[in-house]
Design a protein around this motif. Structure first.
Motif, PDB file in Angstrom:
ATOM      1  N   THR A 226     -60.570  48.590  -1.215  1.00 24.91           N
ATOM      2  CA  THR A 226     -60.228  47.421  -1.724  1.00 24.91           C
ATOM      3  C   THR A 226     -61.635  46.699  -2.119  1.00 24.91           C
ATOM      4  OG1 THR A 226     -59.974  46.330   0.431  1.00 24.91           O
ATOM      5  CG2 THR A 226     -57.967  47.432  -0.344  1.00 24.91           C
ATOM      6  N   MET A 227     -61.408  45.516  -3.014  1.00 26.88           N
ATOM      7  CA  MET A 227     -62.328  44.840  -3.410  1.00 26.88           C
ATOM      8  C   MET A 227     -62.233  43.385  -2.814  1.00 26.88           C
ATOM      9  SD  MET A 227     -63.297  42.987  -7.106  1.00 26.88           S
ATOM     10  CE  MET A 227     -64.159  41.134  -7.152  1.00 26.88           C
ATOM     11  N   VAL A 228     -63.243  43.032  -2.135  1.00 24.19           N
ATOM     12  CA  VAL A 228     -63.270  41.735  -1.331  1.00 24.19           C
ATOM     13  C   VAL A 228     -63.676  40.589  -2.090  1.00 24.19           C
ATOM     14  CG1 VAL A 228     -64.147  40.561   0.970  1.00 24.19           C
ATOM     15  CG2 VAL A 228     -63.469  42.890   0.996  1.00 24.19           C
ATOM     16  N   LEU A 229     -63.013  39.658  -2.079  1.00 22.89           N
ATOM     17  CA  LEU A 229     -63.500  38.608  -3.240  1.00 22.89           C
ATOM     18  C   LEU A 229     -63.347  37.220  -2.432  1.00 22.89           C
ATOM     19  CD1 LEU A 229     -64.151  37.514  -6.131  1.00 22.89           C
ATOM     20  CD2 LEU A 229     -61.756  37.048  -6.335  1.00 22.89           C
ATOM     21  N   ARG A 230     -64.411  36.705  -2.142  1.00 22.57           N
ATOM     22  CA  ARG A 230     -64.454  35.238  -1.629  1.00 22.57           C
ATOM     23  C   ARG A 230     -64.210  34.243  -2.546  1.00 22.57           C
ATOM     24  NH1 ARG A 230     -69.793  33.928   1.221  1.00 22.57           N
ATOM     25  NH2 ARG A 230     -70.788  34.723  -0.752  1.00 22.57           N
ATOM     26  N   TYR A 231     -63.186  33.223  -2.305  1.00 22.03           N
ATOM     27  CA  TYR A 231     -62.655  32.137  -3.095  1.00 22.03           C
ATOM     28  C   TYR A 231     -63.698  31.133  -3.630  1.00 22.03           C
ATOM     29  CZ  TYR A 231     -59.946  28.055  -4.265  1.00 22.03           C
ATOM     30  OH  TYR A 231     -59.284  26.827  -5.003  1.00 22.03           O
TER      31      TYR A 231
END
Length: 326
Positions: A226-231
Motif C-alpha cells: 500500500t501507499m502511505v499518504l499523509r493528509y
C-alpha cells in the motif's frame, strides 16, 4: 462489460482523516471517477435513499440508475437488504483473518464468493458508466480493503491515508450534521479523545498489516503493498502528492492532469458519491487550507492522552513534536 480489469483506488484509514477531500481532489483527475464510500451503497444509498453527491437521492440519480442497469439489469433485479445482510456476514474487521486464510471460516466461503462477484459487477459497472480507468472508493474500512483483494475483475491499489492523531481526535469531538439525510436531522457520531485515539491506532495497524501482506503475496502490481499518504503533506504540496498517487495507480502524469489545480485551491465538479462528509456536495473553487484548530481547541490534557496512546505510530508516519503538522 469489458473483460479488462477495472482499476480501483481504495482510500483507507480512520475516519476524519480527510478522505472525502482527498477523494474529491482525485476525482478531478482525467480518467478517474469519485464514487464515495461504496461500502454504504446498500444501506445509505439504496435502502435509505440518502443523497448522492449530485444532490439527488441515490435511487433517483441518473448515474447510479445506469450503474444498476449495467451491473445487474436494474436495481430491481437485486435485493439491497439481502446484499446488506450478506455484507454483514463477510465484511467485518473480525473476519480479516479468514479473508487472508479462508480455511479459518470454510462455512462462509460461498457467501464470500457471492459477495465478491456482486462487488466485481458493481465496481466494473461504475467504471464503465463513468468511462473511467480508475474508480475511487473512499470507504476507509480495513475489512473492505482486505475483501477487495478477493474480488475478481478488479485491479486494487490502496492509498493508506493518515492524519495527525490529535487533529483526528479533535474532529471526532465536533457535532457534524449529515446533509445527505432528508426529512430528519441526523448527525455523525462523536467519540472521546481516548476512544478515537485507540481506534486511530487500530485502523492504521490494520492497514500496515495489509501493506505487509500484499507486498509479500505477489498478487499486486508495482509498487507493492500500500501507499502511505499523509493528509497534511498532500495539502502542503498537492501536485507532488497527486503525482505519487498517479504513479502508484499506474497512471500517466501529464501537465494536463492538473488543470483543475491552482495555487492553494482546487476546482471541483459534480461527483456522484455515496456517503462521506458534507464537503462532498461542494462544487466550484475550494481553498486548500490545513485545519490546525486542534492545536488551540483540543484541551491540553486530551492532547497528552491522545499522544500517549498513539505516539509509536505518530513517529512511524513522520509526525514529530518539533513539527506536529508536517
Amino acid at each position: 462489460m469489458t473483460s479488462e480489469p477495472q482499476k480501483v483506488l481504495y482510500i483507507g484509514g480512520f475516519g476524519r482523516s480527510g478522505s472525502t477531500l482527498v477523494e474529491r481532489i482525485l476525482g478531478q483527475l482525467p480518467g478517474f471517477c469519485s464514487a464515495g464510500e461504496i461500502v454504504f451503497i446498500w444501506q445509505r444509498g439504496l435502502i435509505e435513499g440518502q443523497l448522492c453527491g449530485c444532490g439527488v437521492p441515490v435511487p433517483e440519480c441518473e448515474f447510479w440508475t445506469r450503474v444498476g442497469k449495467t451491473a445487474f439489469g436494474g436495481w430491481d433485479q437485486i435485493d439491497p437488504q439481502e446484499m446488506l445482510t450478506l455484507q454483514h456476514r463477510v465484511d467485518r474487521n473480525r473476519y480479516i483473518p479468514s479473508m487472508v486464510a479462508p480455511r479459518l471460516r470454510p462455512a462462509v466461503r460461498a457467501d464470500l464468493d457471492r459477495y465478491a462477484d456482486v462487488a466485481s459487477r458493481l465496481y466494473r459497472a461504475i467504471g464503465e458508466v463513468a468511462g473511467a480507468r480508475v474508480v475511487i472508493d473512499a470507504s476507509k474500512h480495513a475489512s473492505t480493503a482486505f475483501l477487495l483483494r478477493r474480488v475478481p475483475g478488479i485491479d486494487l491499489r490502496v492509498v493508506h491515508l493518515v492524519r495527525d492523531s490529535r487533529g483526528v481526535a479533535y474532529s471526532w469531538t465536533k457535532e457534524v450534521k449529515k446533509p445527505e439525510v432528508t426529512g430528519d436531522d441526523a448527525f455523525m457520531p462523536v467519540y472521546s479523545p481516548t476512544s478515537s485515539g485507540c481506534q486511530w491506532v487500530a485502523y492504521n495497524l490494520l492497514f500496515d498489516a495489509l501493506g505487509v501482506i500484499t507486498a509479500f503475496s505477489g498478487d499486486t502490481p508495482e509498487p507493492p503493498g500500500t501507499m502511505v499518504l499523509r493528509y497534511e503533506a498532500l495539502l502542503e504540496n498537492p501536485r507532488e502528492g497527486l503525482e505519487r498517487i498517479l504513479t502508484h495507480a499506474g497512471e500517466p502524469v501529464t501537465p494536463e492532469s492538473f488543470a483543475f489545480l491552482g495555487d492553494g485551491r482546487v476546482d471541483l465538479g459534480v461527483d456522484h458519491t455515496v456517503a462521506g462528509n458534507p464537503m462532498r456536495f461542494h462544487q466550484g473553487r475550494l481553498d486548500l487550507r490545513l485545519d490546525r484548530a486542534w492545536t488551540t481547541k483540543l484541551p491540553r490534557r486530551d492532547r497528552r492522552v491522545v499522544t500517549a496512546i498513539t505516539w509509536p505510530l505518530q513517529l512511524r508516519y513522520g509526525y514529530t513534536k518539533r513539527n506536529p503538522n508536517a
